[in-house]
Design an enzyme around this catalytic site. Structure first.
Site, short mmCIF file in Angstrom:
data_model
loop_
_atom_site.label_atom_id
_atom_site.label_comp_id
_atom_site.label_asym_id
_atom_site.label_seq_id
_atom_site.Cartn_x
_atom_site.Cartn_y
_atom_site.Cartn_z
N LYS A 1 -11.54 30.14 9.97
CA LYS A 1 -11.35 29.87 11.39
C LYS A 1 -11.45 31.14 12.23
O LYS A 1 -10.95 32.19 11.84
CB LYS A 1 -9.96 29.26 11.59
CG LYS A 1 -9.56 29.04 13.05
CD LYS A 1 -8.23 28.33 13.16
CE LYS A 1 -7.84 28.16 14.62
NZ LYS A 1 -6.68 27.27 14.79
N HIS B 1 -3.70 21.69 11.18
CA HIS B 1 -3.36 22.86 11.99
C HIS B 1 -1.87 23.15 11.79
O HIS B 1 -1.05 22.23 11.77
CB HIS B 1 -3.65 22.50 13.46
CG HIS B 1 -3.63 23.65 14.40
ND1 HIS B 1 -2.50 24.34 14.69
CD2 HIS B 1 -4.62 24.22 15.15
CE1 HIS B 1 -2.78 25.29 15.58
NE2 HIS B 1 -4.08 25.24 15.87
N ASP C 1 -12.85 20.33 12.92
CA ASP C 1 -13.26 21.06 14.13
C ASP C 1 -13.66 22.50 13.86
O ASP C 1 -14.39 23.11 14.63
CB ASP C 1 -12.17 21.00 15.21
CG ASP C 1 -10.92 21.77 14.83
OD1 ASP C 1 -10.66 21.96 13.63
OD2 ASP C 1 -10.18 22.17 15.76
N ASN C 2 -13.13 23.07 12.78
CA ASN C 2 -13.48 24.44 12.42
C ASN C 2 -12.92 24.72 11.04
O ASN C 2 -12.22 23.89 10.45
CB ASN C 2 -12.95 25.46 13.46
CG ASN C 2 -11.48 25.30 13.78
OD1 ASN C 2 -11.11 24.84 14.86
ND2 ASN C 2 -10.60 25.65 12.84
N SER D 1 -2.70 21.94 21.11
CA SER D 1 -2.37 22.18 19.71
C SER D 1 -0.88 22.02 19.42
O SER D 1 -0.03 22.23 20.28
CB SER D 1 -2.81 23.58 19.29
OG SER D 1 -4.21 23.67 19.32
N CYS E 1 -10.71 25.46 18.25
CA CYS E 1 -10.52 24.07 18.65
C CYS E 1 -11.26 23.62 19.92
O CYS E 1 -12.10 22.73 19.87
CB CYS E 1 -9.04 23.79 18.85
SG CYS E 1 -8.08 23.78 17.34
N ASP F 1 -8.18 18.89 11.92
CA ASP F 1 -8.03 20.14 12.66
C ASP F 1 -7.77 21.30 11.69
O ASP F 1 -6.75 21.34 11.01
CB ASP F 1 -6.85 20.00 13.63
CG ASP F 1 -6.81 21.11 14.66
OD1 ASP F 1 -7.54 22.12 14.49
OD2 ASP F 1 -6.05 20.99 15.63
N ASP F 2 -8.71 22.21 11.62
CA ASP F 2 -8.60 23.40 10.75
C ASP F 2 -8.70 23.05 9.26
O ASP F 2 -8.23 23.81 8.42
CB ASP F 2 -7.30 24.18 10.99
CG ASP F 2 -7.22 24.80 12.37
OD1 ASP F 2 -8.14 24.61 13.18
OD2 ASP F 2 -6.21 25.49 12.65
N HIS G 1 -6.98 18.46 23.57
CA HIS G 1 -7.28 19.90 23.73
C HIS G 1 -8.52 20.19 24.57
O HIS G 1 -9.22 21.18 24.35
CB HIS G 1 -7.39 20.60 22.36
CG HIS G 1 -6.88 22.01 22.42
ND1 HIS G 1 -6.88 22.87 21.35
CD2 HIS G 1 -6.36 22.72 23.47
CE1 HIS G 1 -6.38 24.04 21.71
NE2 HIS G 1 -6.05 23.97 22.99
N ARG H 1 -14.33 20.85 20.13
CA ARG H 1 -14.12 19.47 20.57
C ARG H 1 -15.04 19.11 21.74
O ARG H 1 -15.58 18.00 21.82
CB ARG H 1 -12.65 19.28 20.98
CG ARG H 1 -11.77 19.18 19.77
CD ARG H 1 -10.36 19.71 19.98
NE ARG H 1 -9.86 20.09 18.67
CZ ARG H 1 -9.25 19.25 17.84
NH1 ARG H 1 -9.00 18.01 18.21
NH2 ARG H 1 -8.89 19.64 16.65
N LYS I 1 -5.22 14.57 18.82
CA LYS I 1 -5.17 15.80 19.62
C LYS I 1 -6.40 15.90 20.52
O LYS I 1 -7.52 15.81 20.06
CB LYS I 1 -5.11 16.99 18.67
CG LYS I 1 -5.35 18.34 19.35
CD LYS I 1 -5.20 19.46 18.35
CE LYS I 1 -5.83 20.74 18.86
NZ LYS I 1 -5.69 21.84 17.90
MG MG Z 1 -8.97 23.64 14.94
#
Ligand code: MG
Length: 486
Positions: free
Chosen positions: A324, A251, A303-304, A177, A95, A55-56, A154, A99, A152
């Site tokens: 992001k 994240h 994810d990003n 998150s 996010c 994540d991130d 989300h 996803r 996660k």
């Molecule tokens: Mg993310």
């Protein structure tokens, strides 16, 4: 016995006892099975599928993608034994839409999983991934796979939207998150992030549809996800499985277990990445130990891009521009590693275009299934690309912010029609006519606008964007449904 797995269409390979069958009997049996049981679980075992989703985590945060001080020996080995994709994109710079796209193989605009008002789902959101969407988990479960989501989610925290309602047999993780549900007496603003404590965020930890811990102890969460993942693999060693392992980190707020505290030269952020790298090593080592490595495709991606405005608590997009939240490449181009010893040739760097949306069709086809025909898929089957036998089937990448098409990439060219956001402060949309044009093969940092030199390229990209937009059917946004409205 270790066997090289093949992509099964509808029947087993004639090995072992079957090899002694007369050929006509085998053909007849297979034909009958395929006719009589069109929806039955795959007769031969398709590969297990594991998707590890950070994540991130930015394009430049791994050793094998050029980070000079974060140590990622397990991911580096995974890349050395598999394929490292250098032009691999997520479908969104934040996010929730990212996803949704990964799990459905579709742009988030097709499922209502994006919005111009709220960029992601929040604890006070009443919506989630619609029941009409087909996830990788649902498609593979139909083919006899055991399925688990560990991490996660989300995509909606209310019961109708949880993983257990979207094709997953089991779920362990946080529903949104790790920086949500902040408590009132936490330090104000970003102060809470610089010295994070678990109690500042009242995020629930769930097992299936029950909350089992609140606040979730985020210091041990990567380790616990890993233990759950390894346990799931061991439990399902005799049958095909799909493991979706979306880590909550890196994240912000950043947490790591005691074993990884103050170990990385990159500081807290580096500790977090190095623990995720350890986790990847645990998963791959378990597959080797159980002799499932040649029957399992493992993906690692993010994810990003990195949350750059969080200073040293955010990651790095390497040589890519921005991060992001933005449709510059740093927001959406992410590491992409695929590993399947014996099937994916080792040690390859692949420059072809690919996206997280391609994982769904690739997984279904590898499992011997047919792709759904009642909906538009934006993913492509990457089987040939991964095996090193064919170029990427993907010609275009689309860059959305909410419901707005901001940019398009076709081959090496990327045209920005609108840009918005910068981690140094600009948040107003800027419309570009003519669009900004960058030749990404030459200029991955999107530094030199060459629009004036290539009017014919601009015309082609504009036409491609318009034809895409004309075919997109709008659906109501799920991200704007308030909790109170349900
Ligand atoms: Mg993310």
């Amino acid at each position: 016995m270790r066997e090289r797995n093949e992509f099964a269409e509808c029947g087993p390979s004639p090995r072992g006892p079957l090899a002694t069958w007369p050929l006509f009997a085998l053909v007849g049996w297979l034909s009958a099975a395929c006719l009589i049981l069109p929806n039955a679980p795959a007769l031969a075992r398709g590969p297990n599928v594991v998707v590890i989703f950070a994540d991130d985590l930015g394009y430049g945060d791994l050793g094998c993608y050029g980070h000079p001080t974060i140590r990622t020996p397990h991911l580096d080995r995974m890349a050395a034994e598999g394929v490292r994709l250098t032009q691999f994109y997520s479908a969104s710079s934040v996010c929730t839409p990212s996803r949704a796209a990964l799990l459905t193989g579709r742009l988030p605009i097709r499922s209502g999983m994006c919005s111009d008002q709220r960029r992601v789902l929040f604890p006070n959101s009443g919506g989630g991934l619609p029941a009409s969407e087909i996830t990788i988990a649902a498609a593979l479960r139909d083919r006899g796979y055991a399925t688990a989501c560990i991490g996660k989610w989300h995509l909606g925290h209310l019961p109708p939207f949880l993983p257990t309602r979207h094709g997953f047999d089991q779920y362990f993780g946080i529903p949104y998150s790790n920086d949500m549900d902040r408590v009132n007496d936490a330090p104000a603003g970003r102060e809470a992030f610089w010295n994070p404590e678990v109690r500042y965020w009242n995020v629930p930890l769930m097992r299936d549809e029950e909350i089992i811990e609140r606040p979730a102890d985020q210091t041990t969460i990567t380790r616990r996800y890993t233990e759950e993942a390894v346990g799931f693999i061991r439990k399902n060693r005799e049958r095909p499985f799909f493991l979706y392992l979306p880590h909550s980190l890196p994240h912000v707020p950043l947490f790591r277990s005691a074993e990884f505290a103050d170990k990385s030269a990159r500081g807290l952020y580096g500790d977090v990445i190095e623990e995720i790298d350890w986790s990847v090593g645990q998963v791959l080592e378990t597959l080797r130990e159980l002799e499932l490595d040649q029957q399992t495709i493992v993906w690692f991606t993010s994810d990003n891009g990195p949350w750059l405005s969080f200073d040293s608590h955010g990651g790095s997009a390497g040589l890519l521009r921005e991060g992001k939240g933005m449709t510059w490449d740093g927001g959406m181009r992410v590491p992409g590693i695929a590993w399947w010893p014996g099937t994916i040739p080792a040690g390859r760097t692949e420059l072809g275009l690919a996206t997280t949306m391609d994982i769904l069709p690739t997984s279904i086809r590898m499992a011997g299934g047919e792709l759904p025909t009642d909906r538009v898929l934006d993913g492509h089957d990457l089987t040939g690309l991964l095996r090193g036998e064919a170029p990427s089937p993907r010609a275009e990448v689309l860059f959305y912010r909410g419901t707005r098409l901001m940019a398009i990439r076709k081959g090496p060219w990327k045209a920005h029609f609108v840009t918005q956001g910068s981690y140094v402060g600009n948040t107003q949309p800027q419309v570009h006519d003519p669009p900004l044009l960058f030749q990404l093969d030459v200029d991955p940092s999107e530094k030199w606008n060459v629009a004036e030199r290539y009017p014919e390229v601009i015309a082609e990209l504009k036409a491609a964007a318009e034809s895409h937009q004309a075919a997109v059917e709008p659906v109501p946004s799920q991200l704007e449904i308030p909790l109170a409205g349900r």
